[in-house]
Scaffold this motif. Sequence first.
Motif, PDB file in Angstrom:
ATOM      1  N   LEU A   1      41.734  46.201  53.052  1.00  0.00           N
ATOM      2  CA  LEU A   1      42.409  45.335  51.939  1.00  0.00           C
ATOM      3  C   LEU A   1      41.537  44.360  51.412  1.00  0.00           C
ATOM      4  O   LEU A   1      41.618  44.316  50.020  1.00  0.00           O
ATOM      5  CB  LEU A   1      43.639  44.531  52.561  1.00  0.00           C
ATOM      6  N   LEU A   2      40.632  43.719  52.007  1.00  0.00           N
ATOM      7  CA  LEU A   2      39.938  42.658  51.575  1.00  0.00           C
ATOM      8  C   LEU A   2      38.581  43.285  50.662  1.00  0.00           C
ATOM      9  O   LEU A   2      38.510  42.980  49.549  1.00  0.00           O
ATOM     10  CB  LEU A   2      39.137  41.810  52.484  1.00  0.00           C
ATOM     11  N   ALA A   3      38.305  44.579  50.809  1.00  0.00           N
ATOM     12  CA  ALA A   3      37.493  45.413  49.989  1.00  0.00           C
ATOM     13  C   ALA A   3      38.165  45.895  48.844  1.00  0.00           C
ATOM     14  O   ALA A   3      37.262  45.739  47.894  1.00  0.00           O
ATOM     15  CB  ALA A   3      36.794  46.615  50.894  1.00  0.00           C
ATOM     16  N   LEU A   4      39.168  46.143  48.886  1.00  0.00           N
ATOM     17  CA  LEU A   4      40.017  46.662  47.688  1.00  0.00           C
ATOM     18  C   LEU A   4      40.519  45.509  46.910  1.00  0.00           C
ATOM     19  O   LEU A   4      40.429  45.790  45.588  1.00  0.00           O
ATOM     20  CB  LEU A   4      41.128  47.528  48.035  1.00  0.00           C
ATOM     21  N   ALA A   5      41.033  44.553  47.312  1.00  0.00           N
ATOM     22  CA  ALA A   5      41.647  43.292  46.585  1.00  0.00           C
ATOM     23  C   ALA A   5      40.691  42.513  46.512  1.00  0.00           C
ATOM     24  O   ALA A   5      41.126  41.301  45.723  1.00  0.00           O
ATOM     25  CB  ALA A   5      42.960  43.112  47.410  1.00  0.00           C
ATOM     26  N   GLY A   6      39.571  42.177  47.156  1.00  0.00           N
ATOM     27  CA  GLY A   6      38.635  41.140  46.884  1.00  0.00           C
ATOM     28  C   GLY A   6      38.395  40.566  45.622  1.00  0.00           C
ATOM     29  O   GLY A   6      38.437  39.252  45.334  1.00  0.00           O
ATOM     30  N   PRO A   7      37.839  41.530  44.598  1.00  0.00           N
ATOM     31  CA  PRO A   7      37.639  41.015  43.313  1.00  0.00           C
ATOM     32  C   PRO A   7      38.628  40.395  42.602  1.00  0.00           C
ATOM     33  O   PRO A   7      38.660  39.493  41.934  1.00  0.00           O
ATOM     34  CB  PRO A   7      37.128  42.237  42.669  1.00  0.00           C
ATOM     35  N   ALA A   8      39.861  41.011  43.000  1.00  0.00           N
ATOM     36  CA  ALA A   8      41.162  40.506  42.247  1.00  0.00           C
ATOM     37  C   ALA A   8      41.298  38.997  42.827  1.00  0.00           C
ATOM     38  O   ALA A   8      41.805  38.190  41.780  1.00  0.00           O
ATOM     39  CB  ALA A   8      42.203  41.670  42.266  1.00  0.00           C
ATOM     40  N   LEU A   9      41.354  38.924  43.926  1.00  0.00           N
ATOM     41  CA  LEU A   9      41.744  37.616  44.477  1.00  0.00           C
ATOM     42  C   LEU A   9      40.822  36.659  44.087  1.00  0.00           C
ATOM     43  O   LEU A   9      41.101  35.413  43.769  1.00  0.00           O
ATOM     44  CB  LEU A   9      41.958  37.734  46.207  1.00  0.00           C
ATOM     45  N   GLU A  10      39.585  37.039  44.114  1.00  0.00           N
ATOM     46  CA  GLU A  10      38.399  35.978  43.550  1.00  0.00           C
ATOM     47  C   GLU A  10      38.749  35.621  42.318  1.00  0.00           C
ATOM     48  O   GLU A  10      38.743  34.309  41.711  1.00  0.00           O
ATOM     49  CB  GLU A  10      37.084  36.642  43.878  1.00  0.00           C
ATOM     50  N   GLY A  11      39.211  36.690  41.355  1.00  0.00           N
ATOM     51  CA  GLY A  11      39.548  36.198  39.906  1.00  0.00           C
ATOM     52  C   GLY A  11      40.734  35.465  39.903  1.00  0.00           C
ATOM     53  O   GLY A  11      40.866  34.442  38.914  1.00  0.00           O
ATOM     54  N   LEU A  12      41.769  35.408  40.680  1.00  0.00           N
ATOM     55  CA  LEU A  12      42.766  34.605  40.800  1.00  0.00           C
ATOM     56  C   LEU A  12      42.592  33.249  41.179  1.00  0.00           C
ATOM     57  O   LEU A  12      42.869  32.398  40.537  1.00  0.00           O
ATOM     58  CB  LEU A  12      43.939  35.225  41.665  1.00  0.00           C
ATOM     59  N   PHE A  13      41.501  33.267  42.404  1.00  0.00           N
ATOM     60  CA  PHE A  13      41.111  32.058  42.578  1.00  0.00           C
ATOM     61  C   PHE A  13      40.474  31.227  41.564  1.00  0.00           C
ATOM     62  O   PHE A  13      40.700  29.813  41.406  1.00  0.00           O
ATOM     63  CB  PHE A  13      40.387  32.055  43.891  1.00  0.00           C
ATOM     64  N   ASN A  14      39.253  31.765  40.967  1.00  0.00           N
ATOM     65  CA  ASN A  14      38.794  31.267  39.986  1.00  0.00           C
ATOM     66  C   ASN A  14      39.396  30.664  38.777  1.00  0.00           C
ATOM     67  O   ASN A  14      39.265  29.629  38.062  1.00  0.00           O
ATOM     68  CB  ASN A  14      37.691  32.120  39.424  1.00  0.00           C
ATOM     69  N   GLN A  15      40.559  31.450  38.524  1.00  0.00           N
ATOM     70  CA  GLN A  15      41.481  31.264  37.113  1.00  0.00           C
ATOM     71  C   GLN A  15      42.287  29.916  37.575  1.00  0.00           C
ATOM     72  O   GLN A  15      42.479  28.811  36.781  1.00  0.00           O
ATOM     73  CB  GLN A  15      42.496  32.346  36.857  1.00  0.00           C
ATOM     74  N   ALA A  16      42.905  29.744  39.081  1.00  0.00           N
ATOM     75  CA  ALA A  16      43.527  28.861  39.332  1.00  0.00           C
ATOM     76  C   ALA A  16      42.762  27.419  39.356  1.00  0.00           C
ATOM     77  O   ALA A  16      43.017  26.451  39.016  1.00  0.00           O
ATOM     78  CB  ALA A  16      44.126  28.716  40.670  1.00  0.00           C
ATOM     79  N   MET A  17      41.378  27.616  40.008  1.00  0.00           N
ATOM     80  CA  MET A  17      40.511  26.418  39.904  1.00  0.00           C
ATOM     81  C   MET A  17      40.037  25.812  38.534  1.00  0.00           C
ATOM     82  O   MET A  17      40.260  24.765  38.310  1.00  0.00           O
ATOM     83  CB  MET A  17      39.329  26.799  40.568  1.00  0.00           C
ATOM     84  N   ASN A  18      40.022  26.767  37.629  1.00  0.00           N
ATOM     85  CA  ASN A  18      39.814  26.280  36.089  1.00  0.00           C
ATOM     86  C   ASN A  18      41.099  25.729  35.604  1.00  0.00           C
ATOM     87  O   ASN A  18      40.654  24.620  34.995  1.00  0.00           O
ATOM     88  CB  ASN A  18      39.392  27.455  35.276  1.00  0.00           C
ATOM     89  N   LYS A  19      42.209  26.099  35.830  1.00  0.00           N
ATOM     90  CA  LYS A  19      43.210  25.377  35.473  1.00  0.00           C
ATOM     91  C   LYS A  19      43.536  23.983  36.128  1.00  0.00           C
ATOM     92  O   LYS A  19      43.763  23.133  35.308  1.00  0.00           O
ATOM     93  CB  LYS A  19      44.561  26.120  35.829  1.00  0.00           C
ATOM     94  N   VAL A  20      43.171  23.939  37.239  1.00  0.00           N
ATOM     95  CA  VAL A  20      43.204  22.708  37.868  1.00  0.00           C
ATOM     96  C   VAL A  20      42.312  21.510  37.270  1.00  0.00           C
ATOM     97  O   VAL A  20      42.394  20.516  37.182  1.00  0.00           O
ATOM     98  CB  VAL A  20      43.088  22.760  39.638  1.00  0.00           C
ATOM     99  N   GLY A  21      41.110  22.234  37.158  1.00  0.00           N
ATOM    100  CA  GLY A  21      39.979  21.342  36.511  1.00  0.00           C
ATOM    101  C   GLY A  21      40.212  20.705  35.238  1.00  0.00           C
ATOM    102  O   GLY A  21      39.730  19.840  34.768  1.00  0.00           O
ATOM    103  N   ASN A  22      40.948  21.400  34.556  1.00  0.00           N
ATOM    104  CA  ASN A  22      41.287  21.072  33.071  1.00  0.00           C
ATOM    105  C   ASN A  22      42.301  20.291  32.876  1.00  0.00           C
ATOM    106  O   ASN A  22      43.057  19.354  32.956  1.00  0.00           O
ATOM    107  CB  ASN A  22      41.638  22.233  32.069  1.00  0.00           C
TER     108      ASN A  22
END
Length: 83
Positions: A62-83
């Motif tokens: 599951l991590l191998a398949l969903a890892g990039p998508a989860l990483e994208g979601l995490f980065n997007q959330a961190m960018n929203k918090v930082g703004n």
Amino acid sequence: MKHLGIRALALIHPIVLLLRTAAAFVENSSRGPARGADHPERGDVPGWVMITLMSAVLVAALLALAGPALEGLFNQAMNKVGN
């Protein structure tokens, strides 16, 4: 995205080999001559080892398949918090 299959295969292949080894261990351990002399409430340790390894394989897959998508979601959330 095209490297996802190679990454997943590279992650899952060693785990499959480990599961095959564990399955052989479980099969061989159940053939022992003193098996009937064991205490009736003795746990099935090799069975639990297989369940644990199979759970680890599912999580890794599951991590191998969903890892990039989860990483994208995490980065997007961190960018929203930082703004």
